[in-house]
Design a protein around this motif. Sequence first.
Motif, PDB file in Angstrom:
ATOM      1  N   UNK A  21      51.411  50.409  46.343  1.00 28.42           N
ATOM      2  CA  UNK A  21      52.758  50.226  47.366  1.00 28.42           C
ATOM      3  C   UNK A  21      52.286  49.017  48.536  1.00 28.42           C
ATOM      4  N   UNK A  22      51.022  49.149  48.775  1.00 28.51           N
ATOM      5  CA  UNK A  22      50.287  48.444  49.686  1.00 28.51           C
ATOM      6  C   UNK A  22      49.829  47.075  49.253  1.00 28.51           C
ATOM      7  N   UNK A  23      49.931  46.920  47.983  1.00 31.42           N
ATOM      8  CA  UNK A  23      49.655  45.763  47.448  1.00 31.42           C
ATOM      9  C   UNK A  23      48.244  45.669  47.188  1.00 31.42           C
ATOM     10  N   UNK A  24      47.447  46.416  46.891  1.00 32.39           N
ATOM     11  CA  UNK A  24      46.125  46.488  46.512  1.00 32.39           C
ATOM     12  C   UNK A  24      46.328  46.286  44.970  1.00 32.39           C
ATOM     13  N   UNK A  25      45.286  45.464  44.206  1.00 33.06           N
ATOM     14  CA  UNK A  25      45.469  45.194  42.959  1.00 33.06           C
ATOM     15  C   UNK A  25      44.297  45.810  42.266  1.00 33.06           C
ATOM     16  N   UNK A  26      44.477  46.414  41.167  1.00 35.73           N
ATOM     17  CA  UNK A  26      43.234  46.889  40.218  1.00 35.73           C
ATOM     18  C   UNK A  26      42.811  45.884  39.393  1.00 35.73           C
ATOM     19  N   UNK A  27      41.472  45.449  39.190  1.00 39.24           N
ATOM     20  CA  UNK A  27      40.941  44.480  38.585  1.00 39.24           C
ATOM     21  C   UNK A  27      39.798  45.171  37.801  1.00 39.24           C
ATOM     22  N   UNK A  28      39.384  44.846  36.695  1.00 37.31           N
ATOM     23  CA  UNK A  28      38.689  45.257  35.816  1.00 37.31           C
ATOM     24  C   UNK A  28      37.684  44.274  35.277  1.00 37.31           C
ATOM     25  N   UNK A  29      36.502  44.620  35.033  1.00 40.73           N
ATOM     26  CA  UNK A  29      35.389  43.681  34.432  1.00 40.73           C
ATOM     27  C   UNK A  29      35.223  43.832  33.099  1.00 40.73           C
ATOM     28  N   UNK A  30      35.135  42.490  32.289  1.00 43.80           N
ATOM     29  CA  UNK A  30      35.089  42.687  30.868  1.00 43.80           C
ATOM     30  C   UNK A  30      33.764  43.069  30.445  1.00 43.80           C
ATOM     31  N   UNK A  31      33.748  43.870  29.463  1.00 35.15           N
ATOM     32  CA  UNK A  31      32.281  44.111  28.993  1.00 35.15           C
ATOM     33  C   UNK A  31      31.567  42.969  28.360  1.00 35.15           C
ATOM     34  N   UNK A  32      32.499  42.271  27.640  1.00 41.58           N
ATOM     35  CA  UNK A  32      31.755  41.110  26.841  1.00 41.58           C
ATOM     36  C   UNK A  32      31.865  39.901  27.573  1.00 41.58           C
ATOM     37  N   UNK A  33      32.172  39.818  28.939  1.00 42.37           N
ATOM     38  CA  UNK A  33      32.054  38.844  29.576  1.00 42.37           C
ATOM     39  C   UNK A  33      31.750  39.135  31.096  1.00 42.37           C
ATOM     40  N   UNK A  34      30.338  39.723  31.439  1.00 45.79           N
ATOM     41  CA  UNK A  34      30.206  39.999  32.498  1.00 45.79           C
ATOM     42  C   UNK A  34      30.489  38.935  33.661  1.00 45.79           C
ATOM     43  N   UNK A  35      31.342  39.346  34.838  1.00 46.65           N
ATOM     44  CA  UNK A  35      31.619  38.396  35.849  1.00 46.65           C
ATOM     45  C   UNK A  35      33.026  38.019  35.654  1.00 46.65           C
ATOM     46  N   UNK A  36      33.842  38.228  34.597  1.00 43.54           N
ATOM     47  CA  UNK A  36      35.144  37.834  34.458  1.00 43.54           C
ATOM     48  C   UNK A  36      36.027  39.261  34.773  1.00 43.54           C
ATOM     49  N   UNK A  37      36.671  39.027  35.835  1.00 44.32           N
ATOM     50  CA  UNK A  37      37.484  39.991  36.460  1.00 44.32           C
ATOM     51  C   UNK A  37      38.778  39.833  35.766  1.00 44.32           C
ATOM     52  N   UNK A  38      39.684  40.932  35.549  1.00 50.06           N
ATOM     53  CA  UNK A  38      40.970  40.589  35.067  1.00 50.06           C
ATOM     54  C   UNK A  38      42.002  41.776  35.354  1.00 50.06           C
ATOM     55  N   UNK A  39      43.225  41.554  35.429  1.00 49.34           N
ATOM     56  CA  UNK A  39      44.230  42.700  35.414  1.00 49.34           C
ATOM     57  C   UNK A  39      44.071  43.221  34.051  1.00 49.34           C
ATOM     58  N   UNK A  40      44.863  44.142  33.469  1.00 50.19           N
ATOM     59  CA  UNK A  40      45.199  44.707  32.281  1.00 50.19           C
ATOM     60  C   UNK A  40      45.803  43.713  31.245  1.00 50.19           C
ATOM     61  N   UNK A  41      45.189  43.367  29.899  1.00 49.25           N
ATOM     62  CA  UNK A  41      45.653  42.334  29.188  1.00 49.25           C
ATOM     63  C   UNK A  41      45.487  42.991  27.631  1.00 49.25           C
ATOM     64  N   UNK A  42      46.471  42.564  26.863  1.00 50.10           N
ATOM     65  CA  UNK A  42      46.296  43.014  25.594  1.00 50.10           C
ATOM     66  C   UNK A  42      47.538  42.676  24.753  1.00 50.10           C
ATOM     67  N   UNK A  43      47.041  42.456  23.521  1.00 49.26           N
ATOM     68  CA  UNK A  43      48.144  41.885  22.524  1.00 49.26           C
ATOM     69  C   UNK A  43      48.861  42.822  21.712  1.00 49.26           C
ATOM     70  N   UNK A  44      49.841  42.572  21.073  1.00 50.04           N
ATOM     71  CA  UNK A  44      50.917  43.528  20.338  1.00 50.04           C
ATOM     72  C   UNK A  44      49.668  44.022  19.134  1.00 50.04           C
ATOM     73  N   UNK A  45      50.045  45.201  18.888  1.00 52.49           N
ATOM     74  CA  UNK A  45      49.466  45.620  17.755  1.00 52.49           C
ATOM     75  C   UNK A  45      50.051  45.346  16.481  1.00 52.49           C
ATOM     76  N   UNK A  46      51.537  45.253  16.452  1.00 54.26           N
ATOM     77  CA  UNK A  46      52.321  44.761  15.208  1.00 54.26           C
ATOM     78  C   UNK A  46      53.354  44.028  15.889  1.00 54.26           C
TER      79      UNK A  46
END
Length: 161
Positions: A21-46
């Motif tokens: 609620x205080x607008x702090x954002x969760x970022x996660x660092x990609x294992x396959x690209x160190x230094x690449x920070x992002x929010x949750x992303x993902x493609x449809x499975x079907x």
Amino acid sequence: MTNTPRPPKIPESVLVIIHTPALEVLLIERADAPGFWQSVTGSKDRPDESLVETCVREVAEETGIQLGAPGIPPGALRDWGLSNVYEIYPRWRHRYAPGVTHNTEHVFGLCVPAGTPVTLSPREHTAHAWLPWREAADRCFSPSNAEAVLQLPRLAAGPPA
């Protein structure tokens, strides 16, 4: 035991901006690209997987955050009504069918209580950080992710889309 080849990724995905609620954002660092920070992303499975189902699955897989858990009602996930079409980075095109060069990304927001624990999938991500929204936008490697984070103050305050 033989490795069964994965089917090609579907070029339709979600981007979930997880925030407090205080607008702090969760970022996660990609294992396959160190230094690449992002929010949750993902493609449809079907093809028939709904975008909400994709969000719920990806958030749980990548962060361990479960919609419906105490303090995180299903209504905490909001479709922001934004989508981006972007060129898939060449380094990741091999995951898609031959000739697929662009992806459509649908943007959602997920408001969670401050202090929500995060359990990363070590295969996908190596670190996480909760950052003030402007700092988070600056750290995102993806321009569409940064732009979505910059929309957070406006979209988090508005009525559900």
